[in-house]
Motif scaffolding. Structure first.
Motif, PDB file in Angstrom:
ATOM      1  N   THR A 178       0.915  -1.271  -0.060  1.00  0.00           N
ATOM      2  CA  THR A 178       0.107  -0.188   0.071  1.00  0.00           C
ATOM      3  C   THR A 178       0.767   1.141   0.076  1.00  0.00           C
ATOM      4  N   VAL A 179       1.950   1.239   0.692  1.00  0.00           N
ATOM      5  CA  VAL A 179       3.107   2.309   0.904  1.00  0.00           C
ATOM      6  C   VAL A 179       3.595   2.363  -0.603  1.00  0.00           C
ATOM      7  N   VAL A 180       3.877   1.488  -1.141  1.00  0.00           N
ATOM      8  CA  VAL A 180       4.973   1.163  -2.280  1.00  0.00           C
ATOM      9  C   VAL A 180       4.094   1.468  -3.537  1.00  0.00           C
ATOM     10  N   ALA A 181       2.670   0.967  -3.624  1.00  0.00           N
ATOM     11  CA  ALA A 181       2.153   0.941  -5.174  1.00  0.00           C
ATOM     12  C   ALA A 181       2.180   2.358  -5.739  1.00  0.00           C
ATOM     13  N   ALA A 182       1.762   3.495  -5.074  1.00  0.00           N
ATOM     14  CA  ALA A 182       1.460   4.650  -5.809  1.00  0.00           C
ATOM     15  C   ALA A 182       2.785   5.248  -6.217  1.00  0.00           C
ATOM     16  N   PRO A 183       3.818   5.492  -5.183  1.00  0.00           N
ATOM     17  CA  PRO A 183       5.012   6.064  -5.777  1.00  0.00           C
ATOM     18  C   PRO A 183       5.609   5.100  -6.772  1.00  0.00           C
ATOM     19  N   LEU A 184       5.844   4.023  -6.603  1.00  0.00           N
ATOM     20  CA  LEU A 184       6.486   2.883  -7.590  1.00  0.00           C
ATOM     21  C   LEU A 184       5.673   2.870  -9.106  1.00  0.00           C
ATOM     22  N   GLY A 185       4.425   3.124  -8.932  1.00  0.00           N
ATOM     23  CA  GLY A 185       3.352   3.086 -10.188  1.00  0.00           C
ATOM     24  C   GLY A 185       3.832   4.252 -10.768  1.00  0.00           C
ATOM     25  N   SER A 186       3.843   5.496 -10.095  1.00  0.00           N
ATOM     26  CA  SER A 186       4.262   6.686 -11.051  1.00  0.00           C
ATOM     27  C   SER A 186       5.682   6.636 -11.496  1.00  0.00           C
ATOM     28  N   TYR A 187       6.752   6.294 -10.814  1.00  0.00           N
ATOM     29  CA  TYR A 187       7.956   6.369 -10.962  1.00  0.00           C
ATOM     30  C   TYR A 187       8.251   5.138 -12.492  1.00  0.00           C
ATOM     31  N   LEU A 188       7.483   3.932 -12.136  1.00  0.00           N
ATOM     32  CA  LEU A 188       7.628   3.238 -13.446  1.00  0.00           C
ATOM     33  C   LEU A 188       6.970   3.801 -14.606  1.00  0.00           C
ATOM     34  N   GLY A 189       5.934   4.282 -14.290  1.00  0.00           N
ATOM     35  CA  GLY A 189       5.005   5.075 -15.332  1.00  0.00           C
ATOM     36  C   GLY A 189       5.612   5.833 -16.100  1.00  0.00           C
ATOM     37  N   ALA A 190       6.642   6.622 -15.420  1.00  0.00           N
ATOM     38  CA  ALA A 190       7.366   7.729 -15.902  1.00  0.00           C
ATOM     39  C   ALA A 190       8.587   7.301 -16.477  1.00  0.00           C
ATOM     40  N   THR A 191       9.334   6.086 -16.115  1.00  0.00           N
ATOM     41  CA  THR A 191      10.463   5.700 -16.827  1.00  0.00           C
ATOM     42  C   THR A 191      10.167   4.711 -17.729  1.00  0.00           C
ATOM     43  N   VAL A 192       9.385   3.703 -17.788  1.00  0.00           N
ATOM     44  CA  VAL A 192       9.153   2.481 -18.570  1.00  0.00           C
ATOM     45  C   VAL A 192       7.750   2.484 -19.252  1.00  0.00           C
ATOM     46  N   GLY A 193       6.803   3.492 -18.786  1.00  0.00           N
ATOM     47  CA  GLY A 193       5.272   3.437 -19.205  1.00  0.00           C
ATOM     48  C   GLY A 193       4.346   2.644 -18.474  1.00  0.00           C
ATOM     49  N   TRP A 194       3.194   2.963 -18.504  1.00  0.00           N
ATOM     50  CA  TRP A 194       2.223   2.325 -17.502  1.00  0.00           C
ATOM     51  C   TRP A 194       2.166   0.574 -17.893  1.00  0.00           C
ATOM     52  N   ARG A 195       2.699   0.504 -19.050  1.00  0.00           N
ATOM     53  CA  ARG A 195       2.322  -1.149 -19.656  1.00  0.00           C
ATOM     54  C   ARG A 195       3.656  -1.496 -18.953  1.00  0.00           C
ATOM     55  N   GLY A 196       4.776  -1.029 -18.706  1.00  0.00           N
ATOM     56  CA  GLY A 196       6.013  -1.433 -18.060  1.00  0.00           C
ATOM     57  C   GLY A 196       5.929  -1.589 -16.775  1.00  0.00           C
ATOM     58  N   ALA A 197       5.167  -0.731 -16.091  1.00  0.00           N
ATOM     59  CA  ALA A 197       4.957  -0.863 -14.822  1.00  0.00           C
ATOM     60  C   ALA A 197       3.965  -1.990 -14.362  1.00  0.00           C
ATOM     61  N   PHE A 198       2.940  -2.431 -14.870  1.00  0.00           N
ATOM     62  CA  PHE A 198       2.476  -3.670 -14.612  1.00  0.00           C
ATOM     63  C   PHE A 198       3.160  -4.830 -15.265  1.00  0.00           C
ATOM     64  N   PHE A 199       3.996  -4.641 -16.237  1.00  0.00           N
ATOM     65  CA  PHE A 199       4.848  -6.063 -16.739  1.00  0.00           C
ATOM     66  C   PHE A 199       5.871  -6.244 -15.644  1.00  0.00           C
ATOM     67  N   ALA A 200       6.441  -5.254 -14.820  1.00  0.00           N
ATOM     68  CA  ALA A 200       7.362  -5.414 -13.816  1.00  0.00           C
ATOM     69  C   ALA A 200       6.858  -6.220 -12.691  1.00  0.00           C
ATOM     70  N   LEU A 201       5.396  -6.488 -12.486  1.00  0.00           N
ATOM     71  CA  LEU A 201       5.074  -7.314 -11.651  1.00  0.00           C
ATOM     72  C   LEU A 201       5.212  -8.683 -11.853  1.00  0.00           C
ATOM     73  N   VAL A 202       5.295  -8.913 -13.084  1.00  0.00           N
ATOM     74  CA  VAL A 202       5.038 -10.548 -13.693  1.00  0.00           C
ATOM     75  C   VAL A 202       6.196 -11.220 -12.854  1.00  0.00           C
ATOM     76  N   PRO A 203       7.422 -10.820 -13.101  1.00  0.00           N
ATOM     77  CA  PRO A 203       8.689 -11.811 -12.615  1.00  0.00           C
ATOM     78  C   PRO A 203       8.305 -11.852 -11.017  1.00  0.00           C
ATOM     79  N   LEU A 204       7.958 -10.926 -10.444  1.00  0.00           N
ATOM     80  CA  LEU A 204       7.694 -11.060  -8.923  1.00  0.00           C
ATOM     81  C   LEU A 204       6.629 -12.086  -8.654  1.00  0.00           C
ATOM     82  N   ALA A 205       5.646 -11.794  -9.510  1.00  0.00           N
ATOM     83  CA  ALA A 205       4.500 -13.010  -9.239  1.00  0.00           C
ATOM     84  C   ALA A 205       5.168 -14.684  -9.613  1.00  0.00           C
ATOM     85  N   LEU A 206       6.071 -14.595 -10.518  1.00  0.00           N
ATOM     86  CA  LEU A 206       6.840 -15.876 -11.130  1.00  0.00           C
ATOM     87  C   LEU A 206       7.525 -16.293  -9.682  1.00  0.00           C
TER      88      LEU A 206
END
Length: 394
Positions: free
Chosen positions: A153-181
């Motif tokens: 809850t702490v990390v999601a919003a700042p991490l989302g906006s940071y990743l959104g700015a650097t790798v785009g919103w699709r990249g932000a969601f994609f970044a969660l896939v290796p963590l899920a695996l």
């Protein structure tokens, strides 16, 4: 078999399994709230309004409720380890679908899949904690799960906006896939096999559980607590911008402090619950109601507001550990059906609280919304007191 396995669970604690599930919770909650900070680019890319993009959070909540109420029945005698692994795969696939979504319906399908995983995971959490660790360590295991929740809850919003700015919103969601695996592999290795013991003890249905007075008052108390929390907390940002008048960086810092305090709350709640269970459950909403009242008086001062909101974060984030522990205590043999009910009550209360708070906030002003929050939290104190009396009688 089941007698052997249950006695085995009593002596041996599977802490690695608890931490593997906590990683899974972290990825889940991060996935659930990721769109919050990415609504504008998502909406622009999929050619829909921000309101429609925001419905991606509503659909995951709605499916979480449906899944939590039906999963225990539908899953029948499926090994609970396989069920958790299946949900983890579903979470990874959902991240991929959202990252690659070419249209709004595909995006919503990905969000629906996250909802199913959330409902399934949380409704099983108390039942699985009971099976992974000895009885007296269940609150600690649940606090660790909730720690993963608080951290996300702490990390999601700042991490989302940071990743959104650097790798785009699709990249932000994609970044969660290796963590899920990673969570999938860790759970494969660390979770014991959890065959369902239903042959030994038939589970009670949801309707049968509703005949238990202590469960009904407890769920009401829990529901009032979450309504009170979200009637205020959903509108903290407009309050900070218009009443406290903080700038963007101070706003981020206050929200971060609230989140970090919440994470600390989950770390320190267990000894309080073990020592004085119901008094702790009653003190939390009582103090939060007092904070809502103090914000009415001191809302203009940035320092006082930051301190009050940090304390609010600490209490509010620690509270779910208390309620999940309560569920594990009163329904040790029906923790799955009870867990499903609990998830449904919490999700529904969050929706009701934020909706009611919003209506009051828009029509009567922020003071009335904060007053409503205090009133709901005080009602939660009264219902928790009634629950403790019923529990002691039973």
């Amino acid at each position: 078999m089941s007698i052997l396995s249950s006695s085995h669970h009593k002596t041996h604690a599977h802490w690695s399994g608890v931490f593997a599930m906590t990683l899974c919770v972290f990825v889940l909650i991060a996935s659930e709230f990721m769109p919050v900070s990415l609504l504008t680019p998502i909406a622009g890319d999929l050619h829909v309004t921000e309101g429609l993009a925001g419905q991606g959070i509503a659909i995951s909540g709605a499916l979480a409720v449906l899944t939590s109420l039906t999963l225990s029945r539908l899953a029948g005698n499926v090994n609970r380890k396989h069920l958790l692994l299946g949900l983890t795969v579903l979470m990874a696939v959902s991240g991929l679908i959202i990252a690659l979504a070419s249209s709004y319906p595909v995006y919503m399908l990905g969000r629906a899949m996250i909802g199913i995983t959330i409902g399934g995971f949380w409704s099983l959490s108390a039942a699985i904690a009971i099976r992974l660790v000895p009885q007296h360590q269940v609150p600690r295991a649940l606090a660790i799960f909730n720690g993963g929740n608080a951290l996300a809850t702490v990390v999601a919003a700042p991490l989302g906006s940071y990743l959104g700015a650097t790798v785009g919103w699709r990249g932000a969601f994609f970044a969660l896939v290796p963590l899920a695996l990673a969570a999938f592999i860790w759970q494969c290795v660390s979770l014991p096999t959890m065959v369902n013991d239903r042959q030994q003890k038939p589970q009670r249905s949801v309707t049968e559980l509703f005949r238990l007075p202590v469960l009904v008052t407890g769920l009401l108390a829990c529901g009032l607590f979450f309504m009170g929390q979200f009637a205020l907390f959903t509108y903290v940002r407009p309050f900070l911008e218009t009443v406290t008048r903080v700038n963007a960086s101070a706003l981020s810092l206050i929200l971060l402090a609230t989140g970090v305090a919440g994470f600390v709350g989950t770390l320190i709640i267990t000894p309080f619950l073990n020592a004085r269970f119901y008094p702790t459950l009653m003190t939390i909403p009582l103090l939060m109601a007092a904070i809502a009242g103090l914000l009415l008086l001191a809302g203009g001062s940035p320092w006082a507001t930051a301190a009050l909101l940090s304390l609010w974060g600490m209490l509010a984030t620690a509270a779910p550990t208390g309620w999940w522990t309560w569920l594990a205590r009163i329904l040790p043999d029906d923790a799955e059906a009870g867990g499903g009910l609990m998830v449904a009550v919490i999700q529904l209360s969050i929706a009701l609280g934020s909706t009611a708070g919003g209506l009051v906030f828009d029509n009567l002003g922020w003071q009335s919304a904060f007053g409503l929050s205090a009133l709901l939290l005080l009602s939660a104190v009264v219902m928790t007191l009634m629950t403790s009396h019923r529990h002691n009688k039973a």
